[in-house]
Write a protein that holds these residues in place. Structure first.
Motif, mmCIF file in Angstrom:
data_model
loop_
_atom_site.group_PDB
_atom_site.id
_atom_site.type_symbol
_atom_site.label_atom_id
_atom_site.label_comp_id
_atom_site.label_asym_id
_atom_site.label_seq_id
_atom_site.Cartn_x
_atom_site.Cartn_y
_atom_site.Cartn_z
ATOM 1 N N ILE A 1 4.762 -12.986 1.970
ATOM 2 C CA ILE A 1 5.615 -11.972 2.601
ATOM 3 C C ILE A 1 4.796 -11.121 3.549
ATOM 4 O O ILE A 1 5.190 -10.859 4.694
ATOM 5 C CB ILE A 1 6.301 -11.092 1.531
ATOM 6 C CG1 ILE A 1 7.277 -11.927 0.702
ATOM 7 C CG2 ILE A 1 7.009 -9.916 2.184
ATOM 8 C CD1 ILE A 1 7.804 -11.219 -0.523
ATOM 9 N N VAL B 1 13.121 -13.133 4.824
ATOM 10 C CA VAL B 1 12.153 -12.676 5.830
ATOM 11 C C VAL B 1 11.721 -13.856 6.708
ATOM 12 O O VAL B 1 11.635 -13.729 7.934
ATOM 13 C CB VAL B 1 10.926 -12.033 5.151
ATOM 14 C CG1 VAL B 1 9.838 -11.732 6.165
ATOM 15 C CG2 VAL B 1 11.333 -10.775 4.401
ATOM 16 N N PHE C 1 14.171 -7.626 4.209
ATOM 17 C CA PHE C 1 12.893 -7.352 4.872
ATOM 18 C C PHE C 1 12.301 -6.045 4.342
ATOM 19 O O PHE C 1 11.150 -6.018 3.884
ATOM 20 C CB PHE C 1 13.144 -7.239 6.381
ATOM 21 C CG PHE C 1 11.913 -7.158 7.232
ATOM 22 C CD1 PHE C 1 11.360 -8.314 7.777
ATOM 23 C CD2 PHE C 1 11.308 -5.949 7.532
ATOM 24 C CE1 PHE C 1 10.239 -8.252 8.600
ATOM 25 C CE2 PHE C 1 10.181 -5.882 8.341
ATOM 26 C CZ PHE C 1 9.641 -7.036 8.875
ATOM 27 N N PHE D 1 5.211 -10.558 7.544
ATOM 28 C CA PHE D 1 5.362 -9.219 8.127
ATOM 29 C C PHE D 1 4.430 -9.051 9.325
ATOM 30 O O PHE D 1 4.823 -8.588 10.392
ATOM 31 C CB PHE D 1 5.024 -8.143 7.091
ATOM 32 C CG PHE D 1 6.154 -7.782 6.172
ATOM 33 C CD1 PHE D 1 7.386 -8.434 6.252
ATOM 34 C CD2 PHE D 1 6.007 -6.785 5.225
ATOM 35 C CE1 PHE D 1 8.436 -8.092 5.401
ATOM 36 C CE2 PHE D 1 7.050 -6.434 4.382
ATOM 37 C CZ PHE D 1 8.259 -7.085 4.467
#
Lengths: 499, 499, 499
Positions: free
Chosen positions: B124, B64, B233, B128
């Motif tokens: 994470i 990611v 992802f 995002f």
């Protein structure tokens, strides 16, 4: 441009073949699989497949591997005419260094019945040692032949392993991400080599010692991979569980804060407020270097961000104000500015590590103290003793790096390696096949001045009239061409083209 | 080109320093390690090192992370003269956004005794949220100053966290890959900002709002990293075990099918059947966006492929037919076409998620129903209730994005941030040091028309005769040069060079 | 340049749509989640989440994925005018091949109650099969239309699956990294296709069949990703635990040794001792190919290094001396030199595998023998029997590849796919939208010779006097331009511009 002196036809093959054959023989004699890679040993004991260290460390190893080959390699491609060498010599010396490092580190860190054991941890450690060599490469970038670099790699890896042995094995220093062992050592070693190899007439190739638009874009690939994977770098060999987790987290925050302060300082130190790609490409990474020692400790996100924030500021100031002084006063021509990216932030990281270590308590670390500071938890030393050891380690590293760099610099100065002349530094075409087609974008037409005159020149089949009377000294004009610049007869002597 | 208004010497450092210092203080007060990164807490309980969430999620996190910094960064380098800004501003605002997002998401998603807990999952989630900001960045690319972008990031992250809180915590929506929370929100927020910042005279910099050969190659690096890592992802924060595995698998098939339909539609919609790099770079990714909500559900490979197939078609049609209409009718100048890559496919993904959720049964999911739809499995709601919640969430997200974008757009419109003039949009050199050397390939010579005349111009030391009588309006000629264009005396007034 | 024959407006969409719709239907009928991706099945049995194969193999899968899309894609961008097609067609055929491979491999490797089971292992296997197709793509690079490539992919994947079935399932061959199944098969298949598609007049586009400075830099991105992740490639589907670990380690050493011998040989075989980018980009990878079969065995680091060392030497010699002979004598125009990177090193890897297998003993492997050589450990065959099977497998693979390539070559030769003419090979603009702006750097001005004459030409608004009397034949001059080359009236017929 071909030069008998820089011709690598025999020097490079002989060096590579001899080194690789020695490596193969030594691996044959000394190296064997460790218990996690050996079919018989692994299956001998009773455990889950998941206990194999491969699953704890291999993803981190691959991130580190990308940093070594893509990260360092592309970071150095910022030079306009040195892309092949930057990424290509990086590739060559890294491939050598990781093999030699496996032997040296294996030898110093403990043999097993006369054998060196290899597995994912030795792969990571070898890549770490390689990183140190590549930092030194950055200081001498553009001014050395590949043979010279291979010689440097062999000696530097050896000294790295000795220094690492003194710190980690003898003193009990903690330095998981290598602020000292990797960054401080690599930077000061490389700076001392650059000092010994000082070229007073380097200005002759000054016009190539800079970037162009696309070369800066390629360099950003290197920067970003280093930046993104630095959390994996610092955490790759920390203890399993919370240690790896925490180290990655601390490094992530340190880098984020460092990026903000780098952008701020880059704009602030430019008279017109414009950002400088050199700072963005390099100083934004200082946060990773500075978190290399304390990253595995309970530095907290708060502490990590302060460290990164300050590292970015120091690094930009170094590029702006210190590098010119290093060159003019100390005669250190530091091509990539490794002093600003690895040197000062490495020292800072060592100091942060010493302070953080000296503040460690059982209350903060709980039973995890044993993983981070076994000397404190098991050997019952005080935390301030650990802090003192950390500080001593920095001094030892600086001494080893400067002394080693001095010695190796003189070895590298021997006129037998085919080093480039001052005018052909920062230039791929002396070591690489670069066809005339490839010169299209940057070929040059060089003309000598001649008072009250003009000359006609033909580029391909187009005639140009050059006003040589306007010239003060020999000047080069960058022109597009198809490789076939040819002057018309009467001015022939005064015109030559080079790549 | 230097412009007092766009001078960042004070604006950018002040903004960066203030924001970073606030962040550091808030982190100091509010943030602490979670139980998996804290030495004491982790060692307090009895478990295998492998239970640490680091080993479940860190490889996905790194994928990611690459998408955020390399993927988004390089995808936007397609502009010929905006590569430094694309990858550099992406880097800056991402580094800010991930820190701010950690605080905002930590605040809304539940404090622990007044403290925000951080670990790989918060990393994470922060990435995002950052992705959402970068999507909005794509809509305004080339038309904003870095300070303006930092302001946008601060507000957008905040609104993102509110919207995410409403969906995931209040409503119980499932949106692991963020078709709604990330893509729909980021796209419509950005489009509304672009609407508010509408520039009627943007045609003045039209010649720079396009790609050149090499810039398209750099952009493909971004595209491919987004494409390859999209399975990571979408699966990065799904439940351990089959959920992560299935989500990655579904996304992989969706993307593969999307690629085929993208190539087909790109050739089909071109009058000469030639493929358009814009479509390949962007529409081929729509399959990942569209699988963002339903990817963790039992969508089946078959369902995933249908979703991807349709997403590619919709996205290419959007680039071809809808974007021009958005610009001419709705006055939305969407530089990267985020409406086609994130907007429409995001909405599609939300709808697919709602339908797939409403079809969930205990028979299909078995005991895994609890992981995917806890509201159905534990709270005994019906699947169609979950489907309804999903649909409502799309409406909430659209409302939050459009309302938020309107508000933040007006804040960004204040004439205090040093935004570029219409003529200097899509141009690196207003915010970045770009040496004259760097201008080699694209420097321009601009000449005013003058009837029945010609003028002599000197580029370097080569004389050119320019037929100004042939010119209708001021025209620019792209010429190679070494940065020293100088007209001969008699025509001096009519010539100027700019980058 | 537009050519009715190469117009893809209908051919490409029809091919893509038909193939993708067939794929979707077959996936709908035949494919279901395996027990590790299915919510119901996974939760049915009792185990730790960590037992899910996702955690053992997904990081390796992503590395392989990067090799397929970035590695192969960018490795082929070395051609100066074929970057869009290299990376773009690589993307297209890989996206198709991985879907079709899932079906073909699922069909041949064992259905489960009439269903093909998919999960991370099928994803890796599909990517492997795709790699084989991309190797063949390298042999015909620049000379085929995208439709032709899609047709090749469909047939090659099918034959790959048959060959793989014969080797792995029928014969019991070990070939984890695919020296035979992937590299030997892909290379000789592609070479035979290139032979059938031989173009006697390919010299017409010879000037485009070479690299420029930046295209070589892009290609190095591909090279390094292949090099770095090859340990993951070879270990991706080996048994859990020591097998994955050992395979990665062996490959790492093989590649390092190969790099040294590649640099040595590259300098040694050049008359001026200069390194050739073609060798560095390709031959340095031969060590990974050659360790593809024996990598999982107890090859030892020592053995791995010898294998890599020899592979690098063979590969450079192939580029230097064998490729010209293949073209002139055997009429095989191997654009990327896949024979030297995948063909010979693949055969070498097969032989090394056969020898290493025949030396396997219970003493060396212990209980791990079952993982590596189940036929020896469980079926009580002798190690030399396994070695014999390995050797037979090489012969089978060569036969399948050459026979299959012959057949598929003739199918691809049908004049219905819109292949480029001899003069328009290695040229993006026949299949891609490349604006005149994009031609800036490489646009050409072509002029016919005319004795005793000169002509005036206008580029933009600059006049040039071209000495056509100096020309012997039609010549092309590379000039910068803004897309609007226009001759002055009197010489108009003799001037034309093309990209």
């Amino acid at each position: 441009m071909t030069d008998t002196n820089t011709n690598m036809r025999l020097k490079l093959p002989i060096t590579c073949f001899i080194l690789e054959i020695i490596l193969i023989i030594l691996f044959g004699v000394l190296v064997e699989y460790d218990k996690e890679t050996d079919a018989r040993k692994w299956h001998h004991s009773n455990h889950s497949e998941y206990d194999n260290d491969f699953y704890y460390r291999y993803p981190s190893f691959q991130d580190v591997h990308v940093m070594i080959f893509i990260g360092f390699g592309f970071l150095m491609t910022f030079l306009q005419r040195y892309g092949f060498s930057s990424v290509g010599f990086n590739f060559l010396i890294a491939a050598l260094a990781l093999q030699w490092a496996t032997l040296m580190q294996g030898f110093f860190h403990g043999m097993h019945g006369g054998k060196i054991h290899v597995g994912v941890e030795s792969m990571i450690n070898a890549d770490f040692c390689t990183g140190s060599v590549l930092i030194s490469f950055g200081a001498v970038l553009g001014k050395t032949s590949p043979v010279q670099l291979l010689v440097m790699a062999v000696f530097e890896v050896t000294l790295f392993a000795v220094n690492e042995f003194i710190l980690l094995s003898l003193l009990g220093t903690k330095d998981a991400g290598g602020s000292m062992t990797i960054h401080t050592f690599g930077a000061y070693f490389g700076l001392m080599v650059a000092r010994v190899l000082y070229r007073p007439n380097l200005h002759k190739s000054k016009h190539k010692n800079s970037s162009v638009y696309h070369s800066d874009m390629f360099a950003m690939i290197g920067t970003l991979y280093l930046w993104m994977f630095w959390p994996s770098f610092n955490s790759a060999i920390t203890a399993h569980g919370d240690d790896q987790h925490r180290t990655a987290l601390n490094t992530y925050y340190s880098l984020a804060a460092c990026t903000l302060s780098t952008y701020a300082m880059s704009a602030l130190t430019a008279h017109d407020g414009k950002l400088d790609m050199v700072h963005i490409q390099n100083a934004a990474l200082a946060g990773g270097v500075a978190a290399g020692t304390a990253g595995e400790m309970m530095l907290t996100p708060f502490g990590s961000m302060i460290v990164g924030f300050l590292a970015g500021i120091i690094s930009v100031l170094g590029y702006k104000y210190l590098s010119p002084i290093l060159e003019s006063k100390l005669k250190i021509q530091d091509t990539c500015g490794v002093h600003n990216l690895h040197g000062m932030p490495g020292v800072m990281g060592a100091i942060v590590g010493a302070v953080t270590a000296s503040l460690a308590t059982k209350e903060i670390y709980g039973d995890g103290l044993e993983d981070v500071f076994p000397m404190v938890a098991v050997d019952k030393k005080s935390a301030s003793y650990q802090g003192g050891i950390q500080a001593i380690s920095l001094a030892v590293t600086l001494g080893m790096a400067l002394g080693g760099g001095l010695l190796v610099g003189f070895i590298m100065k021997l006129p037998i390696y085919g080093a480039p002349s001052d005018a052909s530094c920062f230039e791929d075409s002396i070591y690489w096949e670069v066809s005339s087609k490839k010169l299209l974008e940057t070929s040059k037409l060089c003309i000598c001045p001649q008072p009250k005159k003009h000359c006609n020149y033909t580029i391909g089949y187009v005639k140009f009239k050059i006003q040589t009377s306007l010239l003060q000294t020999e000047q080069c004009l960058i022109l597009p061409q198809d490789g076939s610049i040819s002057p018309t007869s009467r001015c022939q002597r005064r015109l030559y083209a080079h790549s």
